[in-house]
Design an enzyme around this catalytic site. Sequence first.
Site, PDB file in Angstrom:
ATOM      1  N   ARG A 205       0.754  -1.138   0.015  1.00 15.33           N
ATOM      2  CA  ARG A 205       0.127  -0.076   0.000  1.00 15.33           C
ATOM      3  C   ARG A 205       0.905   1.198  -0.108  1.00 15.33           C
ATOM      4  O   ARG A 205       2.066   1.219  -0.019  1.00 15.33           O
ATOM      5  CB  ARG A 205      -0.826  -0.005   1.265  1.00 15.33           C
ATOM      6  CG  ARG A 205      -0.144  -0.021   2.517  1.00 15.33           C
ATOM      7  CD  ARG A 205      -1.059   0.531   3.599  1.00 15.33           C
ATOM      8  NE  ARG A 205      -0.250   0.784   4.784  1.00 15.33           N
ATOM      9  CZ  ARG A 205      -0.358   0.199   6.044  1.00 15.33           C
ATOM     10  NH1 ARG A 205      -0.841  -1.038   6.214  1.00 15.33           N
ATOM     11  NH2 ARG A 205       0.388   0.848   7.179  1.00 15.33           N
ATOM     12  N   ASP A 226       5.849  -7.561   1.465  1.00 17.69           N
ATOM     13  CA  ASP A 226       5.258  -6.818   2.809  1.00 17.69           C
ATOM     14  C   ASP A 226       5.212  -7.985   3.782  1.00 17.69           C
ATOM     15  O   ASP A 226       5.425  -9.259   3.554  1.00 17.69           O
ATOM     16  CB  ASP A 226       3.982  -6.053   2.455  1.00 17.69           C
ATOM     17  CG  ASP A 226       3.658  -4.954   3.153  1.00 17.69           C
ATOM     18  OD1 ASP A 226       3.660  -5.154   4.429  1.00 17.69           O
ATOM     19  OD2 ASP A 226       3.394  -3.804   2.550  1.00 17.69           O
ATOM     20  N   TYR A 338      11.762   7.903  15.199  1.00 17.51           N
ATOM     21  CA  TYR A 338      11.630   7.853  13.561  1.00 17.51           C
ATOM     22  C   TYR A 338      12.767   8.918  13.105  1.00 17.51           C
ATOM     23  O   TYR A 338      13.400   8.338  12.245  1.00 17.51           O
ATOM     24  CB  TYR A 338      10.363   8.533  13.426  1.00 17.51           C
ATOM     25  CG  TYR A 338       9.749   8.598  12.128  1.00 17.51           C
ATOM     26  CD1 TYR A 338       9.451   7.284  11.304  1.00 17.51           C
ATOM     27  CD2 TYR A 338       9.817   9.565  11.367  1.00 17.51           C
ATOM     28  CE1 TYR A 338       9.226   7.288   9.949  1.00 17.51           C
ATOM     29  CE2 TYR A 338       9.346   9.871   9.849  1.00 17.51           C
ATOM     30  CZ  TYR A 338       8.963   8.522   9.317  1.00 17.51           C
ATOM     31  OH  TYR A 338       8.739   8.641   7.967  1.00 17.51           O
TER      32      TYR A 338
HETATM   33  N1  LIG Z   1       3.465   9.425   4.079  1.00 18.50           N
HETATM   34  C1  LIG Z   1       4.504  10.445   4.230  1.00 18.50           C
HETATM   35  O1  LIG Z   1       4.082  11.412   4.484  1.00 18.50           O
HETATM   36  C2  LIG Z   1       6.065  10.028   4.608  1.00 18.50           C
HETATM   37  C3  LIG Z   1       6.598  11.119   4.811  1.00 18.50           C
HETATM   38  C4  LIG Z   1       8.395  10.662   4.919  1.00 18.50           C
HETATM   39  C5  LIG Z   1       8.598   9.346   4.988  1.00 18.50           C
HETATM   40  N2  LIG Z   1       7.690   8.318   4.859  1.00 18.50           N
HETATM   41  C6  LIG Z   1       8.257   6.982   4.612  1.00 18.50           C
HETATM   42  O2  LIG Z   1       7.775   6.487   3.425  1.00 18.50           O
HETATM   43  C7  LIG Z   1       7.691   4.905   3.506  1.00 18.50           C
HETATM   44  C8  LIG Z   1       6.338   4.387   3.058  1.00 18.50           C
HETATM   45  O3  LIG Z   1       5.457   5.347   3.901  1.00 18.50           O
HETATM   46  P1  LIG Z   1       3.697   5.193   3.534  1.00 18.50           P
HETATM   47  O4  LIG Z   1       3.306   6.476   4.271  1.00 18.50           O
HETATM   48  O5  LIG Z   1       3.624   4.595   2.435  1.00 18.50           O
HETATM   49  O6  LIG Z   1       3.315   3.992   4.962  1.00 18.50           O
HETATM   50  P2  LIG Z   1       2.605   2.996   5.032  1.00 18.50           P
HETATM   51  O7  LIG Z   1       2.217   2.779   6.542  1.00 18.50           O
HETATM   52  O8  LIG Z   1       1.180   3.463   4.213  1.00 18.50           O
HETATM   53  O9  LIG Z   1       3.042   1.896   4.344  1.00 18.50           O
HETATM   54  C9  LIG Z   1       4.187   1.012   4.858  1.00 18.50           C
HETATM   55  C10 LIG Z   1       4.093  -0.367   4.578  1.00 18.50           C
HETATM   56  O10 LIG Z   1       5.427  -0.835   5.026  1.00 18.50           O
HETATM   57  C11 LIG Z   1       4.871  -2.283   5.391  1.00 18.50           C
HETATM   58  N3  LIG Z   1       6.028  -2.635   6.396  1.00 18.50           N
HETATM   59  C12 LIG Z   1       5.951  -2.103   7.886  1.00 18.50           C
HETATM   60  N4  LIG Z   1       6.863  -2.829   8.405  1.00 18.50           N
HETATM   61  C13 LIG Z   1       7.299  -3.906   7.964  1.00 18.50           C
HETATM   62  C14 LIG Z   1       8.313  -5.006   7.984  1.00 18.50           C
HETATM   63  N5  LIG Z   1       8.824  -5.095   9.191  1.00 18.50           N
HETATM   64  N6  LIG Z   1       8.384  -5.728   6.966  1.00 18.50           N
HETATM   65  C15 LIG Z   1       8.057  -5.550   5.482  1.00 18.50           C
HETATM   66  N7  LIG Z   1       6.890  -4.659   5.515  1.00 18.50           N
HETATM   67  C16 LIG Z   1       6.559  -3.762   6.539  1.00 18.50           C
HETATM   68  C17 LIG Z   1       3.423  -2.029   5.970  1.00 18.50           C
HETATM   69  O11 LIG Z   1       2.863  -3.217   5.826  1.00 18.50           O
HETATM   70  C18 LIG Z   1       3.128  -1.104   4.729  1.00 18.50           C
HETATM   71  O12 LIG Z   1       2.581  -1.897   3.759  1.00 18.50           O
HETATM   72  C19 LIG Z   1       8.064   4.735   5.023  1.00 18.50           C
HETATM   73  O13 LIG Z   1       9.476   4.451   5.134  1.00 18.50           O
HETATM   74  C20 LIG Z   1       7.910   6.094   5.534  1.00 18.50           C
HETATM   75  O14 LIG Z   1       8.573   6.384   6.928  1.00 18.50           O
HETATM   76  C21 LIG Z   1       6.425   8.641   4.544  1.00 18.50           C
END
Ligand SMILES: NC(=O)c1ccc[n+]([C@@H]2O[C@H](COP(=O)([O-])OP(=O)(O)OC[C@H]3O[C@@H](n4cnc5c(N)ncnc54)[C@H](O)[C@@H]3O)[C@@H](O)[C@H]2O)c1
Length: 433
Positions: A205, A226, A338
Site C-alpha cells: 500500500r 510486505d 523516527y
Molecule cells: N507518508 C508520508 O508522508 C511519509 C513522509 C516521510 C517518509 N515516509 C516514509 O515512506 C515510507 C512509506 O510510507 P507510507 O506512508 O507509504 O507508509 P504506510 O504505512 O502506508 O506503508 C508502509 C508499508 O510498510 C510495510 N511494513 C511495515 N513494517 C514492515 C516490515 N517489518 N516488513 C515488511 N514490510 C513492512 C507495511 O505493512 C506497509 O504496507 C516509510 O518508510 C515512511 O517512513 C512517509
Amino acid sequence: MADRYLSLTGTAPGRFLARRLGLPQPAQLKRWSAEAPALAGDLLHLTAGKSDLDLTPVLDRTGLTRGENQPAAVVLDATGVRDVDTLAEVHAALHPVVRSVATSGRVLVLGSPLDPADHHQSAAQQALEGFTRSLGKEIGRGRTVNLLRLTDATAAESTLRFLLSPRSAYVSGQMICIDAGEVTAPADWDRPLAGRTALVTGAARGIGEAVAETLARDGAHVVVLDVPADEPDARGVAERLGGTALALDITASDAGERIAAALPDGLDVLVHNAGITRDRRLVNMPGDRWSSVLEVNLGSVLRTTDALLASGALHSGGRIVTTASIAGLAGNAGQTNYGASKAGVAGLVRALAPRALAERGVTVNAVAPGFIETRMTAAIPLFIREAGRRMNSLAQGGLPADVAETTAWLAHPASGTVNGQVVRVCGQSLLGA
Ligand SMILES: NC(=O)c1ccc[n+]([C@@H]2O[C@H](COP(=O)([O-])OP(=O)(O)OC[C@H]3O[C@@H](n4cnc5c(N)ncnc54)[C@H](O)[C@@H]3O)[C@@H](O)[C@H]2O)c1
C-alpha cells in the site's frame, strides 16, 4: 484523504477568497500521465557566465520545443559563474522571464561543483544555492526551482529529463550533484527498466505500492514485499502489475538471505520503502517503541543491504534507493525514534555510496519525503495535518506518485552518475534545510 482546500482554491470564488484573506494559494500540479507525459510549453535555455557545457543535444532530446512563449521550463546554465560580478548575469537572465514561466513549470539552475582552491568561485557557486531556494519560496503557482551541479551534460541526461518533466512536480528547492562518468542510455527511454527486476519493501500500500506501479510502468518485473499479515494486499498489487509477491517481515535476521533465495536470478533495483512510526515524546517513550522503529526503518535496511551486496544477488549496475524523511533531516517533536532512524538512513547512503559503486557498480541514494497523502498522514489530527500540507512552497501535500517518480529516476539505468544523494520530495518544505 482528499485535500478539500486545494479543490476549493481551484475554483474562481475559492481563489478570490484565498487571495483576499491572505491564505495559501496552491496550484493544481501537472503530474505525469500517459496522455500528458511531457511539460506543455516551450523550453528556454539561458546562460550566465562563460559555459563549457555541451547542453544543446541533451536538451533537444527532452522533446521540449525551444522558444520563449510562456516557457514551461527555463534552464539557466550558470556553470560558468566564477565570481560575484558574474552573478549579476543570473539576475539579468532570469529577472525578465520569471513572471512568464507557466503554472506548474520548471526553473532549473545549472551550477558547477565548488572549487576548494578558488574561494571566489566557491562563493559565487554557493550563492546559487541561496538563490535557488529563495526563488523556490517566492515563485508560486506550482512552479519548482532546483539546482543541478554537473560537469558533463550527457552524464546528467536522466536527471535533466526528470527535472524537466511532469514527473518532478513535487521536487523543489533541491540541490543535486551529478558525478562525471560514462552512462549507458536505455534502448527505450519509455521502458528503461525492461528486463530488470526490482524489489520494493512495504509495497502492499501507500508509497511502496506507487513505487511498484511506477517501476512496472518503466518495464521492471516487480517483487512486492510486505509483512505476512498483508500478503493478500501484496498479492493483489503484484497480480495487477504482473509481478511477484513476497511475504516477509523485513526485520527477520535472515531477511536478506531469504530475498536472495526467493530471487535465484538476482535483482537490479532494491527499494527500501517499508517504514513505521511509533510517536511519543522521549520522556514518555518506552524502549520497545524506540527499538521497533529503529529496527524496521534502519536496522533491517542495513542488514538486508549488506546481505544482498555481499552475496552478489544485487547485480552490478544495480540501484539501491532507501527512504529517509524530512523528519530525519529537520527533526520533529514526538519523533526522536523516527527522526533518528531516518537520519541514520541518510548516513548509510553517504558512507556506502562511493564504496558500493567502486566495488560493486551499485549506486545508493535516498528519497526524503515530506508530507505525502497516505494512510500514515491521514491518521494525523486535522489541524496538524492541515499545517503539514501547507508548510511548503507548493502549499499542498505530495502524492505517493511523486516519491515513486523520484525513485524511478534514481533507479534508472542511466542514473549511474547520481550517487550518495538524499533528495527531498517535499514541495520545498519549510522544515529543515
Ligand atoms: N507518508 C508520508 O508522508 C511519509 C513522509 C516521510 C517518509 N515516509 C516514509 O515512506 C515510507 C512509506 O510510507 P507510507 O506512508 O507509504 O507508509 P504506510 O504505512 O502506508 O506503508 C508502509 C508499508 O510498510 C510495510 N511494513 C511495515 N513494517 C514492515 C516490515 N517489518 N516488513 C515488511 N514490510 C513492512 C507495511 O505493512 C506497509 O504496507 C516509510 O518508510 C515512511 O517512513 C512517509
